[in-house]
Design a protein around this motif. Sequence first.
Motif, PDB file in Angstrom:
ATOM      1  N   LEU A   1       0.821  -1.213   0.000  1.00  0.00           N
ATOM      2  CA  LEU A   1       0.000   0.000   0.000  1.00  0.00           C
ATOM      3  C   LEU A   1       0.854   1.262   0.000  1.00  0.00           C
ATOM      4  CD1 LEU A   1      -2.742  -1.097   2.556  1.00  0.00           C
ATOM      5  CD2 LEU A   1      -2.995  -0.882   0.080  1.00  0.00           C
ATOM      6  N   LEU A   2       2.002   1.212   0.663  1.00  0.00           N
ATOM      7  CA  LEU A   2       2.870   2.384   0.734  1.00  0.00           C
ATOM      8  C   LEU A   2       3.297   2.847  -0.651  1.00  0.00           C
ATOM      9  CD1 LEU A   2       4.542   4.351   2.523  1.00  0.00           C
ATOM     10  CD2 LEU A   2       6.389   2.663   2.444  1.00  0.00           C
ATOM     11  N   PHE A   3       3.655   1.893  -1.509  1.00  0.00           N
ATOM     12  CA  PHE A   3       4.112   2.245  -2.850  1.00  0.00           C
ATOM     13  C   PHE A   3       2.973   2.270  -3.868  1.00  0.00           C
ATOM     14  CE2 PHE A   3       7.967   0.447  -0.874  1.00  0.00           C
ATOM     15  CZ  PHE A   3       8.826   1.515  -1.062  1.00  0.00           C
ATOM     16  N   ASN A   4       1.856   1.652  -3.526  1.00  0.00           N
ATOM     17  CA  ASN A   4       0.755   1.577  -4.478  1.00  0.00           C
ATOM     18  C   ASN A   4      -0.283   2.678  -4.271  1.00  0.00           C
ATOM     19  OD1 ASN A   4      -0.496  -0.039  -6.686  1.00  0.00           O
ATOM     20  ND2 ASN A   4      -2.147  -0.284  -5.207  1.00  0.00           N
ATOM     21  N   PHE A   5      -0.402   3.181  -3.048  1.00  0.00           N
ATOM     22  CA  PHE A   5      -1.431   4.185  -2.762  1.00  0.00           C
ATOM     23  C   PHE A   5      -1.277   5.449  -3.610  1.00  0.00           C
ATOM     24  CE2 PHE A   5      -3.184   7.731  -0.253  1.00  0.00           C
ATOM     25  CZ  PHE A   5      -4.505   7.307  -0.155  1.00  0.00           C
ATOM     26  N   PRO A   6      -0.064   6.011  -3.749  1.00  0.00           N
ATOM     27  CA  PRO A   6       0.064   7.183  -4.635  1.00  0.00           C
ATOM     28  C   PRO A   6      -0.368   6.883  -6.064  1.00  0.00           C
ATOM     29  CG  PRO A   6       2.017   6.940  -3.277  1.00  0.00           C
ATOM     30  CD  PRO A   6       1.219   5.688  -3.092  1.00  0.00           C
ATOM     31  N   LEU A   7      -0.127   5.651  -6.501  1.00  0.00           N
ATOM     32  CA  LEU A   7      -0.535   5.261  -7.847  1.00  0.00           C
ATOM     33  C   LEU A   7      -2.053   5.242  -7.968  1.00  0.00           C
ATOM     34  CD1 LEU A   7       1.073   4.486 -10.371  1.00  0.00           C
ATOM     35  CD2 LEU A   7       0.732   2.104  -9.767  1.00  0.00           C
ATOM     36  N   MET A   8      -2.734   4.801  -6.911  1.00  0.00           N
ATOM     37  CA  MET A   8      -4.190   4.799  -6.927  1.00  0.00           C
ATOM     38  C   MET A   8      -4.741   6.230  -7.014  1.00  0.00           C
ATOM     39  SD  MET A   8      -4.969   1.607  -6.828  1.00  0.00           S
ATOM     40  CE  MET A   8      -3.467   1.419  -7.820  1.00  0.00           C
ATOM     41  N   ILE A   9      -4.073   7.161  -6.342  1.00  0.00           N
ATOM     42  CA  ILE A   9      -4.490   8.566  -6.413  1.00  0.00           C
ATOM     43  C   ILE A   9      -4.357   9.086  -7.843  1.00  0.00           C
ATOM     44  CG2 ILE A   9      -4.044  10.894  -5.570  1.00  0.00           C
ATOM     45  CD1 ILE A   9      -5.241   9.023  -3.487  1.00  0.00           C
ATOM     46  N   ILE A  10      -3.244   8.744  -8.482  1.00  0.00           N
ATOM     47  CA  ILE A  10      -3.050   9.149  -9.879  1.00  0.00           C
ATOM     48  C   ILE A  10      -4.114   8.526 -10.766  1.00  0.00           C
ATOM     49  CG2 ILE A  10      -1.521   8.860 -11.875  1.00  0.00           C
ATOM     50  CD1 ILE A  10      -0.614  11.081 -10.131  1.00  0.00           C
ATOM     51  N   TYR A  11      -4.409   7.247 -10.539  1.00  0.00           N
ATOM     52  CA  TYR A  11      -5.454   6.564 -11.306  1.00  0.00           C
ATOM     53  C   TYR A  11      -6.770   7.331 -11.230  1.00  0.00           C
ATOM     54  CZ  TYR A  11      -2.911   2.160 -12.096  1.00  0.00           C
ATOM     55  OH  TYR A  11      -2.044   1.205 -12.524  1.00  0.00           O
ATOM     56  N   LEU A  12      -7.190   7.626 -10.006  1.00  0.00           N
ATOM     57  CA  LEU A  12      -8.471   8.298  -9.809  1.00  0.00           C
ATOM     58  C   LEU A  12      -8.457   9.698 -10.418  1.00  0.00           C
ATOM     59  CD1 LEU A  12      -9.230   7.212  -6.125  1.00  0.00           C
ATOM     60  CD2 LEU A  12     -10.339   6.386  -8.203  1.00  0.00           C
ATOM     61  N   ALA A  13      -7.347  10.398 -10.261  1.00  0.00           N
ATOM     62  CA  ALA A  13      -7.250  11.750 -10.816  1.00  0.00           C
ATOM     63  C   ALA A  13      -7.356  11.727 -12.338  1.00  0.00           C
ATOM     64  CB  ALA A  13      -5.939  12.400 -10.377  1.00  0.00           C
ATOM     65  N   LEU A  14      -6.684  10.771 -12.971  1.00  0.00           N
ATOM     66  CA  LEU A  14      -6.754  10.656 -14.424  1.00  0.00           C
ATOM     67  C   LEU A  14      -8.152  10.266 -14.884  1.00  0.00           C
ATOM     68  CD1 LEU A  14      -3.359   8.838 -15.123  1.00  0.00           C
ATOM     69  CD2 LEU A  14      -3.918  11.211 -15.647  1.00  0.00           C
ATOM     70  N   MET A  15      -8.804   9.411 -14.102  1.00  0.00           N
ATOM     71  CA  MET A  15     -10.161   8.998 -14.457  1.00  0.00           C
ATOM     72  C   MET A  15     -11.142  10.159 -14.390  1.00  0.00           C
ATOM     73  SD  MET A  15     -10.351   5.323 -12.494  1.00  0.00           S
ATOM     74  CE  MET A  15     -12.143   5.305 -12.606  1.00  0.00           C
ATOM     75  N   PHE A  16     -10.882  11.111 -13.482  1.00  0.00           N
ATOM     76  CA  PHE A  16     -11.781  12.248 -13.325  1.00  0.00           C
ATOM     77  C   PHE A  16     -11.339  13.462 -14.134  1.00  0.00           C
ATOM     78  CE2 PHE A  16     -13.069   9.802  -9.593  1.00  0.00           C
ATOM     79  CZ  PHE A  16     -14.455   9.929  -9.669  1.00  0.00           C
ATOM     80  N   GLY A  17     -10.438  13.244 -15.101  1.00  0.00           N
ATOM     81  CA  GLY A  17     -10.151  14.294 -16.063  1.00  0.00           C
ATOM     82  C   GLY A  17      -8.826  14.994 -15.943  1.00  0.00           C
ATOM     83  N   LEU A  18      -7.970  14.580 -15.018  1.00  0.00           N
ATOM     84  CA  LEU A  18      -6.656  15.211 -14.926  1.00  0.00           C
ATOM     85  C   LEU A  18      -5.872  14.938 -16.206  1.00  0.00           C
ATOM     86  CD1 LEU A  18      -4.550  16.667 -13.026  1.00  0.00           C
ATOM     87  CD2 LEU A  18      -3.693  14.370 -12.507  1.00  0.00           C
ATOM     88  N   PRO A  19      -5.360  15.966 -16.876  1.00  0.00           N
ATOM     89  CA  PRO A  19      -4.596  15.739 -18.114  1.00  0.00           C
ATOM     90  C   PRO A  19      -3.382  14.860 -17.855  1.00  0.00           C
ATOM     91  CG  PRO A  19      -5.175  18.050 -17.890  1.00  0.00           C
ATOM     92  CD  PRO A  19      -5.523  17.396 -16.579  1.00  0.00           C
ATOM     93  N   TYR A  20      -3.182  13.916 -18.747  1.00  0.00           N
ATOM     94  CA  TYR A  20      -2.077  12.975 -18.585  1.00  0.00           C
ATOM     95  C   TYR A  20      -0.746  13.707 -18.685  1.00  0.00           C
ATOM     96  CZ  TYR A  20       0.815   8.865 -19.154  1.00  0.00           C
ATOM     97  OH  TYR A  20       1.773   7.907 -18.989  1.00  0.00           O
ATOM     98  N   GLY A  21       0.131  13.498 -17.702  1.00  0.00           N
ATOM     99  CA  GLY A  21       1.434  14.135 -17.682  1.00  0.00           C
ATOM    100  C   GLY A  21       1.438  15.511 -17.060  1.00  0.00           C
TER     101      GLY A  21
END
Length: 331
Positions: free
Chosen positions: A255-275
């Motif tokens: 979870l320590l290394f995967n949790f930030p990735l989950m945040i990025i996943y959700l942000a991208l899903m809700f419209g955050l521009p890639y990169g």
Amino acid sequence: MADIVYNDSSINDIKDNYTTSYSNSQTSVSATARFWILLFFEIPSIFCSILLLYNLYFDRTLRKVLNNHVMFIILIVGLFSQTIDVSNYLTYLRLGYMWPQTTINCYLWWFIGAAAYNLLGMLMAWTSIERHIIIFHHRWLNTQRKRIFIHYIPLISIVSYACSFYTACIFFGSCQNIIDYPQYWCFGPSFLGIVGLNLFDVLINSILPSVLIVIVDILLVIRFIKQRRRFHPRIQLYKYRKMIIQVLSCSVVYLLFNFPLMIIYLALMFGLPYGSTGELEIFIYFFSYFIPVFMPFICLGSSKEIWIKMKKMVRIRYTTDRVSPQVLQLN
């Protein structure tokens, strides 16, 4: 390697964003530094995995313990990830492009990178669930028939599902894969550009296991604290406590290394521009590679039986060296 998530706004100009996001020259920590940092842990981690797998397989006592079976599979999956996914990533960091530049190498990197990474999360979630069964419902596993349905079939089903899903998506997908050797992860498999399929992959294969790990582990700790007095004799309490510490240690690392990735996943899903997050996104993907690298160390640290065997081997070797006969030379 975690899947790259695309949203609707990024599909049209995906290649430009992809190149910008993974440009090694735009990070404060150079690709060379990241290469040596990861390699420093990668080499001993592979040896640690082999040592654990050897002991778990050839030691009959360890092999018969049910809770060791899922750890055995996690180590195998992690070893595949280290030898193919992490190794290709190290090559990319070192050279700046994919090598060897073959189609099969890219397909293997895609498959192992996606399947092994998400399979680790699924197996970790099942490990937490199975700890509940072993500790609080051990009678469910007291016959061979029950063990087949409750222990073996879920393990086989999880591995089969992950392998089948990513085999179908990567090797037999409806869209044509585009291979670009100078790009990170060979530019990625084409199914990630299919919004519905990518959404299913992210929610079910990536985020859901992480959520289950958090919920089930919290419930496991609470339930153990409330019911610890019912465990008799004391050796049983110690055994179950050790099992909980082991699964919690692995879960924390994951979870320590995967949790930030989950945040990025959700942000991208809700419209955050890639990169758009710049080098932060690069480092999040970089640190996700430490999950399969650190997992063997956690498993070894929580495996007291293997530590005892190693100490005995060292003690025997030391004793043999001390009492071995010396050849005296007469002048």
